[in-house]
Design a protein around this motif. Structure first.
Motif, PDB file in Angstrom:
ATOM      1  N   GLY A  32       0.809  -1.210   0.000  1.00 23.78           N
ATOM      2  CA  GLY A  32       0.000   0.000   0.000  1.00 23.78           C
ATOM      3  C   GLY A  32       0.841   1.257   0.000  1.00 23.78           C
ATOM      4  N   CYS A  33       0.498   2.197  -0.845  1.00 20.42           N
ATOM      5  CA  CYS A  33       1.073   3.537  -0.884  1.00 20.42           C
ATOM      6  C   CYS A  33       2.597   3.544  -1.032  1.00 20.42           C
ATOM      7  N   PRO A  34       3.145   2.873  -2.029  1.00 21.81           N
ATOM      8  CA  PRO A  34       4.595   2.957  -2.261  1.00 21.81           C
ATOM      9  C   PRO A  34       4.965   4.298  -2.898  1.00 21.81           C
ATOM     10  N   LEU A  35       6.173   4.737  -2.665  1.00 26.31           N
ATOM     11  CA  LEU A  35       6.685   5.969  -3.250  1.00 26.31           C
ATOM     12  C   LEU A  35       7.694   5.598  -4.327  1.00 26.31           C
ATOM     13  N   GLN A  36       7.361   5.872  -5.582  1.00 24.54           N
ATOM     14  CA  GLN A  36       8.234   5.532  -6.699  1.00 24.54           C
ATOM     15  C   GLN A  36       9.115   6.732  -7.040  1.00 24.54           C
ATOM     16  N   VAL A  37      10.421   6.573  -6.836  1.00 22.69           N
ATOM     17  CA  VAL A  37      11.381   7.634  -7.115  1.00 22.69           C
ATOM     18  C   VAL A  37      12.485   7.035  -7.976  1.00 22.69           C
ATOM     19  N   GLY A  38      13.354   7.882  -8.524  1.00 28.70           N
ATOM     20  CA  GLY A  38      14.386   7.415  -9.428  1.00 28.70           C
ATOM     21  C   GLY A  38      15.314   6.396  -8.816  1.00 28.70           C
ATOM     22  N   GLU A  39      15.623   6.543  -7.520  1.00 31.32           N
ATOM     23  CA  GLU A  39      16.566   5.607  -6.896  1.00 31.32           C
ATOM     24  C   GLU A  39      15.924   4.302  -6.478  1.00 31.32           C
ATOM     25  N   GLY A  40      14.611   4.184  -6.596  1.00 31.60           N
ATOM     26  CA  GLY A  40      13.938   2.944  -6.217  1.00 31.60           C
ATOM     27  C   GLY A  40      12.576   3.220  -5.607  1.00 31.60           C
ATOM     28  N   THR A  41      12.042   2.230  -4.900  1.00 38.46           N
ATOM     29  CA  THR A  41      10.707   2.304  -4.313  1.00 38.46           C
ATOM     30  C   THR A  41      10.806   2.373  -2.796  1.00 38.46           C
ATOM     31  N   TYR A  42      10.151   3.379  -2.223  1.00 38.46           N
ATOM     32  CA  TYR A  42      10.015   3.485  -0.776  1.00 38.46           C
ATOM     33  C   TYR A  42       8.722   2.767  -0.384  1.00 38.46           C
ATOM     34  N   ASP A  43       8.826   1.686   0.360  1.00 36.98           N
ATOM     35  CA  ASP A  43       7.662   0.891   0.752  1.00 36.98           C
ATOM     36  C   ASP A  43       7.129   1.344   2.102  1.00 36.98           C
ATOM     37  N   LEU A  44       5.805   1.449   2.192  1.00 42.22           N
ATOM     38  CA  LEU A  44       5.163   1.812   3.453  1.00 42.22           C
ATOM     39  C   LEU A  44       5.341   0.674   4.444  1.00 42.22           C
ATOM     40  N   GLN A  45       6.081   0.955   5.497  1.00 41.88           N
ATOM     41  CA  GLN A  45       6.410  -0.081   6.480  1.00 41.88           C
ATOM     42  C   GLN A  45       5.327  -0.248   7.527  1.00 41.88           C
ATOM     43  N   ASP A  46       4.856   0.871   8.094  1.00 42.32           N
ATOM     44  CA  ASP A  46       3.776   0.776   9.080  1.00 42.32           C
ATOM     45  C   ASP A  46       3.052   2.112   9.173  1.00 42.32           C
ATOM     46  N   ASP A  47       1.855   2.035   9.742  1.00 43.12           N
ATOM     47  CA  ASP A  47       1.001   3.198   9.976  1.00 43.12           C
ATOM     48  C   ASP A  47       0.561   3.144  11.431  1.00 43.12           C
TER      49      ASP A  47
END
Length: 620
Positions: free
Chosen positions: A42-57
């Motif tokens: 859920g809600c990954p951040l796609q940037v040039g260096e890779g993907t930031y994955d939502l770890q917890d809320d």
């Protein structure tokens, strides 16, 4: 006659403030425990260096209003909900172990076009207390600054063993009988959790309305706070941790409240002290608060009435009256307009037995935020009147005043090298300013509502590219990459370049040169000075608003809606990105694995535009 009801609010407010609270009715809200979710994909951040994955809320529990809390009224007749005295959930992060510190990329190279150039120019022309000792010369050569108030013997630290001992507040907050503190909830196994925790882990302090929570983010049960303080008569709006005094057994935390009262809190011993009690020094809310860099006792609080106040955590409060010799001179019965800063009490005052240590009036409007520069000499302040004011706070002077495109400015931060200031505000823009060139660099368009927080990512900054992020009331998180070579050329400058080979109309060349000099503001006019030397830097340069056609535009490399309520805080860590929202959602995104795109910075500087992935990562 049938009347249409007013439209619903664009964004929801904390659940504890339902419509019934505005007229004194009971609010059927039961306080719950914090809840944590681990969304998958859920809600990954796609940037040039890779993907930031939502770890917890992590969702913090919103406390209900205290029974003695005054009903909240909203003067807007069309308002459907009251306006609680809250600024959203803010976090203060602290690590007590050998965790890697924020990279200081430019600490040795400030001399090339950075803020140290401005400082050295001023000190060579105008001699002050900084040039009296060899140690100060050594500080200047290394890009550092003297301690705040160092030249005042009344503020000298006590000598002997008592001066080296870490002092704690005197009052036990658990057994407190104060009407300001409602109750304190300690975790039943807090002592065991502290002794068994990972020393390299992060503590987090968070405010949510009238509650203040102490969290251990390295714990498997991070949703269970180590301590939770509930206040009676105020909401906590801001707080900060003293990085200088922290040890494995001691943490100094300060909190600013909507009542103006300030709490000095030591969580390890659960001791506290109340400063500015009942607003004896300043009775307006504390919008922002920070420890002064390099000081164990002094901190700076921004009050909503436009005053910056320096407090000492160990001094008693005294009723404040402005020192007459510090009030600006009056001309024709009006305050001197050339003074952008009224020093109501100077840090150099000999009267330092009680708080306040110093008081500076910048405006009659609210101060929203301020930030200390990396060289510990300058202070960037943003106000509700739409101004960015850059101070040399060691000399208690305002150097420059910049103005937003329109509306108030809400947030501010410095680049890791101190060369640039980034602000966000009610004009829905993120703006980059250059301190060395004393002008606007770029306007960054991408938000659809007010920008509430900006921050640099020091782990993604190098000598060529800066990475910073912004969040706002549009529930979006935006990431930006910035370097001088990446900026689009403004339209006005493009037109000027096309005309270089054309015939010059008589008089146009002189007009263009005059406009360039006026917009750069590097030369200050002294036409209104008759009795002051030219080397007096007390006057302030007020910069006009730069036309949009003459300002570079910067698009984001990533834009993502990350929640359903406004985002109000943003922080970067070595291994993650964190945000917090108005209703208490603390979200953490893990950084991409190393080696996913090691040449990201090089690609950005060679590819036309802003790098691969910038288009696909941005939502409409």
């Amino acid at each position: 006659m049938f009347v249409l009801p007013p439209p619903p609010p664009r964004y929801s407010v904390p659940l504890a403030y339902a419509a019934g609270a505005s007229n004194g009715m009971a609010v059927p809200v039961v306080e719950t425990n914090n809840v944590i979710r681990h969304p998958e994909g859920g809600c990954p951040l796609q940037v040039g260096e890779g993907t930031y994955d939502l770890q917890d809320d992590l969702h913090l529990a919103t406390p209900p209003p205290h029974p003695s809390e005054a009903p909240i009224t909203n003067p807007n007749p069309l308002a459907t909900t009251p306006s609680p005295p809250t600024s959203g959930v803010k976090l203060s992060l602290v690590s007590l172990g050998p965790r890697r510190k924020t990279p200081q990329l430019y600490s040795v190279r400030l001399g090339s076009g950075g803020i140290s150039d401005l400082k050295s120019i001023k000190e060579n022309i105008r001699e002050g207390r900084l040039s009296d000792s060899g140690s100060d010369s050594f500080r200047r050569s290394n890009g550092s600054a003297p301690a705040f108030g160092e030249g005042n013997p009344a503020l000298a630290s006590p000598s002997g063993k008592d001066g080296l001992k870490r002092r704690k507040p005197k009052n036990n907050i658990i057994k407190s009988s104060s009407s300001f503190v409602s109750r304190v909830i300690m975790h039943e196994s807090a002592t065991k959790r502290l002794s068994e925790r990972n020393p390299d882990g992060l503590f987090a302090f968070a405010n949510i309305n009238r509650a203040f929570q102490w969290l251990d983010l390295s714990s498997k049960s991070k949703e269970e706070p180590l301590a939770k303080i509930l206040f009676t008569k105020a909401h906590m709006l801001c707080h900060d941790v003293n990085e200088l005094t922290k040890t494995a057994s001691h943490i100094d935390v300060i909190m600013g409240s909507s009542a103006g009262d300030i709490i000095w809190y030591e969580p390890m011993s659960q001791k506290y002290a109340r400063i500015n009690k009942n607003g004896v020094v300043n009775n307006s809310p504390v919008a922002h608060i920070k420890w002064i860099p390099g000081s164990e006792n002094l901190f700076l609080a921004a009050h909503a009435n436009g005053q910056l106040v320096v407090y000492d955590k160990e001094k008693e409060d005294a009723f404040f009256t402005p020192e007459l010799n510090q009030i600006p001179e009056k001309a024709n019965g009006k305050p001197n307009a050339r003074k952008a800063l009224q020093v109501l009490k100077s840090v150099n005052s000999r009267n330092q037995k009680n708080n306040p240590v110093a008081i500076w009036r910048l405006s009659n409007q609210r101060i929203n935020q301020f930030a200390f520069s990396p060289d510990h000499r300058h202070l960037a302040v943003v106000l509700e009147d739409g101004s960015l004011r850059v101070m040399d706070y060691l000399r208690e002077e305002v150097m420059d005043i910049f103005t937003s495109y329109y509306g108030g400015l809400i947030c501010v931060c410095w680049s890791p090298d101190g060369k640039y200031i980034v602000t966000g505000g009610q004009d829905d823009l993120v703006t980059i300013w250059s301190l060395a060139e004393r002008k606007i660099v770029a306007r960054c368009q991408g938000h659809n509502s007010w920008v509430s927080a900006v921050a640099f990512d020091p782990w993604r900054c190098d000598e060529r590219t800066y990475r910073f992020g912004s969040v706002g009331d549009d529930c979006r998180l935006l990431l930006w990459d910035f370097s001088v070579g990446m900026l689009h050329r403004p339209k006005a400058l493009q037109a000027t370049a096309r005309q270089r080979n054309s015939i010059v109309v008589p008089g146009t060349q002189h007009l263009s040169r005059h406009r360039t000099d006026s917009t750069s503001n590097r030369v200050r006019s002294n036409s209104d000075q008759t009795d002051k030397p030219e080397d007096d830097f007390e006057d302030t340069i007020i910069h006009p608003v730069e036309p949009r056609a003459r300002t570079a535009q910067l698009p984001p490399i990533m834009s993502k809606i990350v929640g359903e309520d406004p985002i109000c805080w943003l922080g970067f860590q070595e291994d993650c990105i964190m945000t917090s929202s108005l209703e208490g959602h603390i979200r953490t995104w893990s950084r991409p694995r190393e080696g996913v795109n090691e040449n990201h910075a090089n690609n950005l500087s060679t590819v036309t535009g802003f790098g691969s992935g910038s288009g696909s990562a941005t939502e409409p």
